[in-house]
Design an enzyme around this catalytic site. Structure first.
Site, PDB file in Angstrom:
ATOM      1  N   GLU A  38      60.137  30.386 124.963  1.00  0.00           N
ATOM      2  CA  GLU A  38      59.352  29.539 124.059  1.00  0.00           C
ATOM      3  C   GLU A  38      57.909  30.011 123.936  1.00  0.00           C
ATOM      4  O   GLU A  38      57.330  29.964 122.851  1.00  0.00           O
ATOM      5  CB  GLU A  38      59.399  28.076 124.516  1.00  0.00           C
ATOM      6  CG  GLU A  38      60.768  27.409 124.352  1.00  0.00           C
ATOM      7  CD  GLU A  38      61.280  27.446 122.911  1.00  0.00           C
ATOM      8  OE1 GLU A  38      60.459  27.575 121.981  1.00  0.00           O
ATOM      9  OE2 GLU A  38      62.504  27.337 122.723  1.00  0.00           O
ATOM     10  N   TYR A 121      54.592  21.333 120.920  1.00  0.00           N
ATOM     11  CA  TYR A 121      55.849  21.981 120.548  1.00  0.00           C
ATOM     12  C   TYR A 121      56.626  22.443 121.786  1.00  0.00           C
ATOM     13  O   TYR A 121      57.795  22.119 121.969  1.00  0.00           O
ATOM     14  CB  TYR A 121      55.620  23.178 119.600  1.00  0.00           C
ATOM     15  CG  TYR A 121      56.837  24.063 119.589  1.00  0.00           C
ATOM     16  CD1 TYR A 121      57.958  23.702 118.851  1.00  0.00           C
ATOM     17  CD2 TYR A 121      56.929  25.191 120.412  1.00  0.00           C
ATOM     18  CE1 TYR A 121      59.130  24.449 118.906  1.00  0.00           C
ATOM     19  CE2 TYR A 121      58.082  25.937 120.474  1.00  0.00           C
ATOM     20  CZ  TYR A 121      59.177  25.559 119.720  1.00  0.00           C
ATOM     21  OH  TYR A 121      60.330  26.271 119.797  1.00  0.00           O
ATOM     22  N   ASP A 139      58.156  22.841 114.967  1.00  0.00           N
ATOM     23  CA  ASP A 139      57.507  24.122 114.685  1.00  0.00           C
ATOM     24  C   ASP A 139      57.474  24.339 113.171  1.00  0.00           C
ATOM     25  O   ASP A 139      57.793  23.442 112.400  1.00  0.00           O
ATOM     26  CB  ASP A 139      58.259  25.256 115.386  1.00  0.00           C
ATOM     27  CG  ASP A 139      59.606  25.504 114.749  1.00  0.00           C
ATOM     28  OD1 ASP A 139      60.135  24.581 114.107  1.00  0.00           O
ATOM     29  OD2 ASP A 139      60.136  26.618 114.872  1.00  0.00           O
ATOM     30  N   CYS A 191      67.187  27.993 105.514  1.00  0.00           N
ATOM     31  CA  CYS A 191      66.078  27.301 104.843  1.00  0.00           C
ATOM     32  C   CYS A 191      64.804  28.109 105.042  1.00  0.00           C
ATOM     33  O   CYS A 191      63.820  27.647 105.605  1.00  0.00           O
ATOM     34  CB  CYS A 191      65.931  25.889 105.412  1.00  0.00           C
ATOM     35  SG  CYS A 191      64.959  24.769 104.383  1.00  0.00           S
ATOM     36  N   CYS A 198      70.405  27.935  99.825  1.00  0.00           N
ATOM     37  CA  CYS A 198      70.854  26.537  99.726  1.00  0.00           C
ATOM     38  C   CYS A 198      72.372  26.425  99.581  1.00  0.00           C
ATOM     39  O   CYS A 198      72.965  25.429 100.009  1.00  0.00           O
ATOM     40  CB  CYS A 198      70.165  25.849  98.557  1.00  0.00           C
ATOM     41  SG  CYS A 198      68.372  25.770  98.733  1.00  0.00           S
ATOM     42  N   CYS A 201      73.981  25.875 102.945  1.00  0.00           N
ATOM     43  CA  CYS A 201      73.264  24.994 103.869  1.00  0.00           C
ATOM     44  C   CYS A 201      74.101  23.766 104.234  1.00  0.00           C
ATOM     45  O   CYS A 201      74.646  23.094 103.348  1.00  0.00           O
ATOM     46  CB  CYS A 201      71.948  24.539 103.247  1.00  0.00           C
ATOM     47  SG  CYS A 201      70.991  23.443 104.321  1.00  0.00           S
ATOM     48  N   CYS A 207      69.733  17.068 100.470  1.00  0.00           N
ATOM     49  CA  CYS A 207      68.384  17.633 100.380  1.00  0.00           C
ATOM     50  C   CYS A 207      67.701  17.210  99.074  1.00  0.00           C
ATOM     51  O   CYS A 207      68.092  17.626  97.984  1.00  0.00           O
ATOM     52  CB  CYS A 207      68.449  19.149 100.482  1.00  0.00           C
ATOM     53  SG  CYS A 207      66.827  19.943 100.410  1.00  0.00           S
TER      54      CYS A 207
END
Length: 346
Positions: A38, A121, A139, A191, A198, A201, A207
């Site tokens: 991370e 985060y 994030d 995305c 899309c 997705c 969406c």
DNA sequence: GAGACGTGGTA
DNA sequence: TTACCAAGTCT
């Protein structure tokens, strides 16, 4: 009818990416590895991080090993990754965890947040991924996905709070860690900022930006300020035995703790060679190298003109003399590698 | 809260 | 070539 979280987790289980720090389903996560990944992934792409992650884990298999290392050694291993404050805080955090927490990362978002280099985060990421707690790391990926899913018109960074709240409402009680990683994978692979996929997705049906607008128009952002250009002369000082002068930068600030070739002050105003030479670490016969070295930092462009100076003996000067073949043993940021390449190219 | 803080890939 | 962008944090 499954919830949004279930739809995303189904996609994640099906298309899960194989990443070095990602455990197999059901496998217990190692907080040290989760933390390491991370920190490295902050503002940095997966492709770039992979080799560094493996090298760090091999060199320092446990948080105690890392705590016992020299900072210079850590910075050297970090060279090229950028944002060197991350490496300094990584080292500091390892020492705090080893000394104050018996070698174990605290198991709550709040207490993780108190550690150096761990912000909102990363605290949420470790809490959910390593400890299975319900937390929502937000994030750039998550902000993008959520802003499109709900077609949020507010611009970043003003929209940060709203986007974080929306992300929280999506987070399931169980598998929060997988859900977090799924959100980020979705943002990284489908995305995406430009040309979003899309059509494949898992959330295409709900969406709002896809139904009522143009997904890639989101998130809306404030206009950015132009970057200024700073210039300076850099002193490539070669001794008769072929070694060059290297010195360490101050511990804090830009490229803090990394090595550099001496240079005049980086100024936005035009600098004459004569004025720059007043900042040279020693007197020498200077010869200007053809061309310039260009480099761009987060907040400014830099243009360096290289002056080659040859000295015969061993003049008293602040810094160390390093043979070209031994430059690899020092923590050189990418800028200085560029300079070296430019200086030794005919 | 706004600016400091790296680098490499992409359009 | 230039500008944007990437799993943010610190001051």
């Amino acid at each position: 009818m499954s919830t949004r979280a279930e739809q995303l987790l189904d996609w994640y289980d099906r298309d899960r990416r194989d990443l070095p720090w990602r455990m197999a389903p059901g496998e217990k996560a190692d907080p040290y590895k989760v933390w390491m990944s991370e920190i490295m992934l902050q503002q940095t792409t997966v492709v770039t991080v992979k080799s560094y992650y493996k090298a760090f884990l091999k060199k320092w298999p446990s948080v105690q090993d890392l705590a016992g290392a020299d900072l210079d050694e850590v910075l050297h291993a970090w060279q090229g990754l950028g944002y060197y404050a991350r490496a300094r805080n990584l080292h500091k955090c390892a020492q705090v965890v080893t000394r104050d927490h018996n070698g174990r990362f605290p198991e709550s978002e709040k207490r993780l947040l108190e550690l150096p280099g761990i912000g909102p985060y990363t605290a949420a990421a470790i809490a959910s991924i390593a400890f299975g707690l319900k937390a929502t790391p937000v994030d750039g990926n998550v902000e993008r996905v959520v802003s499109r899913l709900f077609m949020v018109e507010e611009t970043l960074p003003k929209a940060k709070k709203q986007l974080a709240e929306l992300a929280q409402t999506l987070t399931p009680t169980t598998r929060a860690g997988d859900f977090a990683q799924a959100m980020m994978d979705l943002g990284a692979t489908i995305c995406t900022p430009k040309k979003a996929a899309c059509g494949i997705c898992p959330w295409m049906k709900g969406c709002v930006a896809r139904l009522e607008g143009e997904p890639t128009d989101y998130p809306k952002k404030e206009a950015k300020k132009p970057k200024p250009t700073r210039k300076a002369y850099l002193f490539w000082i070669a001794r008769q035995d072929g070694s060059v002068l290297l010195r360490k930068r101050p511990e804090k600030g830009l490229l803090g703790g990394m090595m550099e070739f001496p240079s005049s002050t980086w100024r936005q105003e035009e600098v004459s060679q004569a004025n720059a030479l007043r900042e040279a670490p020693l007197d020498a016969l200077w010869k200007k190298k053809e061309g310039i070295v260009k480099h761009t930092f987060t907040h400014f462009h830099l243009e360096l003109t290289v002056l080659v100076g040859r000295v015969s003996r061993n003049p008293p000067v602040n810094g160390i003399w390093v043979k070209l073949e031994d430059l690899k043993d020092h923590a050189l940021p990418t800028l200085m590698k560029k300079v070296a390449k430019h200086a030794i190219t005919h």
